[in-house]
Design an enzyme around this catalytic site. Structure first.
Site, PDB file in Angstrom:
ATOM      1  N   GLY A  11       2.274   2.310  10.736  1.00 13.18           N
ATOM      2  CA  GLY A  11       3.222   3.409  10.578  1.00 13.18           C
ATOM      3  C   GLY A  11       3.895   3.837  11.867  1.00 13.18           C
ATOM      4  CG  ASN A  50      -1.705   1.230   1.425  1.00 11.58           C
ATOM      5  OD1 ASN A  50      -1.780   2.061   0.515  1.00 11.58           O
ATOM      6  ND2 ASN A  50      -2.312   1.389   2.590  1.00 11.58           N
ATOM      7  CD1 TRP A  51       3.769   1.004  -2.513  1.00  7.16           C
ATOM      8  CD2 TRP A  51       3.412   1.615  -4.627  1.00  7.16           C
ATOM      9  NE1 TRP A  51       4.394   0.092  -3.313  1.00  7.16           N
ATOM     10  CE2 TRP A  51       4.203   0.443  -4.628  1.00  7.16           C
ATOM     11  CE3 TRP A  51       3.066   2.188  -5.861  1.00  7.16           C
ATOM     12  CZ2 TRP A  51       4.639  -0.176  -5.801  1.00  7.16           C
ATOM     13  CZ3 TRP A  51       3.508   1.563  -7.034  1.00  7.16           C
ATOM     14  CH2 TRP A  51       4.278   0.406  -7.000  1.00  7.16           C
ATOM     15  CE  LYS A  52      -0.171   3.289   4.732  1.00  5.45           C
ATOM     16  NZ  LYS A  52      -0.116   3.421   6.175  1.00  5.45           N
ATOM     17  CD  GLU A  56      -3.522  -2.502   7.293  1.00  8.86           C
ATOM     18  OE1 GLU A  56      -2.399  -2.665   6.849  1.00  8.86           O
ATOM     19  OE2 GLU A  56      -4.228  -1.519   7.030  1.00  8.86           O
ATOM     20  N   GLY A 113       2.849  -1.133   4.303  1.00  9.46           N
ATOM     21  CA  GLY A 113       2.887   0.292   3.977  1.00  9.46           C
ATOM     22  C   GLY A 113       4.325   0.741   3.754  1.00  9.46           C
ATOM     23  N   GLY A 114       4.932   1.295   4.796  1.00  9.10           N
ATOM     24  CA  GLY A 114       6.267   1.891   4.693  1.00  9.10           C
ATOM     25  C   GLY A 114       7.286   0.995   3.999  1.00  9.10           C
TER      26      GLY A 114
HETATM   27  P1  PGA Z   1       2.729   0.282   7.672  1.00  9.75           P
HETATM   28  O1  PGA Z   1       1.279   0.505   6.983  1.00  9.75           O
HETATM   29  O2  PGA Z   1       3.284  -1.003   7.126  1.00  9.75           O
HETATM   30  O3  PGA Z   1       3.530   1.484   7.268  1.00  9.75           O
HETATM   31  O4  PGA Z   1       2.494   0.202   9.144  1.00  9.75           O
HETATM   32  C1  PGA Z   1       0.400  -0.565   6.767  1.00  9.75           C
HETATM   33  C2  PGA Z   1      -0.883  -0.070   6.144  1.00  9.75           C
HETATM   34  O5  PGA Z   1      -1.362   1.001   6.520  1.00  9.75           O
HETATM   35  O6  PGA Z   1      -1.456  -0.726   5.250  1.00  9.75           O
END
Ligand code: PGA
Length: 253
Positions: free
Chosen positions: A173, A9-11, A167, A233-234
């Site tokens: 994050g 998930n590149w947000k 999640e 995410g990150g």
């Molecule tokens: P993260 O994000 O790996 O940066 O904690 C996960 C997500 O929000 O899908």
């Protein structure tokens, strides 16, 4: 045996040049014998770029959100049919950043889930409790309510064409991960809730874990019985860390 899925998930990150490089590096590290499937979830404007770069490559792509409406006067919204038209196969629904920052309710998440499926997309239904809810011992109740709303509206059969992502909000994050034991416990609760409706569908649905998954903690999380992959995410913004997680999935799932 459920096929593991590693989703990035590149947000709201990236650029045409940066995403081009990221995809080149991801492509170079795909294991032709690996069991795990890959999915990337870029921001909307880059879907076409991703579609062209992944043509013929065994990496699926999807969007981070979708409108509950099919079409019409909804400025700023993107319909599921448009996403399918751009080649998306998946879409996230109910990510905690949508629920908390954009006020999405269980009801609107369920509507988006159904809109996605109506256009032939596989929704990735995100659920998870806040830190306050965990501290009040309400984790089970919260995820069951979030999953339950979709079950009530869409029915159990819909889960044969969907993915669930657990999640915990406090782990997204933050660098704080649920322990493998904590994550497995919630995954088992979600699976039991779905199996109570239909043992086969509940047994087959993939439940991903998300929240600060990194190369150094991926293997122990992904090795758990009811954890069928990760929503990253990150660590998905660098090909090396994303693909290290993919390799861990190939080894332990
Ligand atoms: P993260 O994000 O790996 O940066 O904690 C996960 C997500 O929000 O899908």
């Amino acid at each position: 045996m459920r096929t593991p899925l590693i989703a990035g998930n590149w947000k709201m990150h990236g650029s045409r040049a940066g995403i081009g490089r990221l995809l080149t590096d991801i492509r170079a590290q795909i294991d032709p014998n690996g069991r795990a499937e890959l999915l990337v979830v870029p921001p909307f404007p880059y879907l076409d770029l991703v579609a062209s770069q992944l043509d013929g490559v065994p990496v699926a792509f999807g969007a981070q959100d979708v409108s509950a409406h099919a079409e019409g006067a909804y400025t700023g919204e993107v319909s599921a049919a448009m996403l399918a038209d751009c080649g998306c196969t998946h879409v996230l629904v109910g990510h905690s950043e949508r629920r908390t920052l954009h006020g999405e309710s269980d009801e609107s998440v369920a509507a988006k889930f159904m809109a996605a499926q109506a256009a032939g997309l596989c929704p990735v239904l995100c659920v998870g409790e806040t830190l306050a809810e965990r501290d009040q011992d309400r984790t089970e109740e919260v995820v069951q309510r979030q999953v339950g709303r979709v079950l009530k509206e869409a029915g159990i059969a819909a889960f044969s064409r969907a993915v669930v992502a657990y999640e915990p909000v406090w782990a997204i994050g933050t660098g704080r991960t649920a322990s493998p034991v904590q994550a497995q416990a919630v995954h088992a609760v979600i699976r039991a809730q779905l199996q109570a409706e239909d043992a086969t569908i509940g047994g087959q649905v993939r439940i991903l874990y998300g929240g600060s998954v990194k190369p150094d903690n991926a293997a122990e999380i992904l090795a758990r019985e009811d954890i069928d992959g990760g929503l990253i995410g990150g660590a998905s913004l660098q090909a090396d860390s994303f693909m290290a997680i993919y390799r861990a999935a190939n080894q332990v799932c």
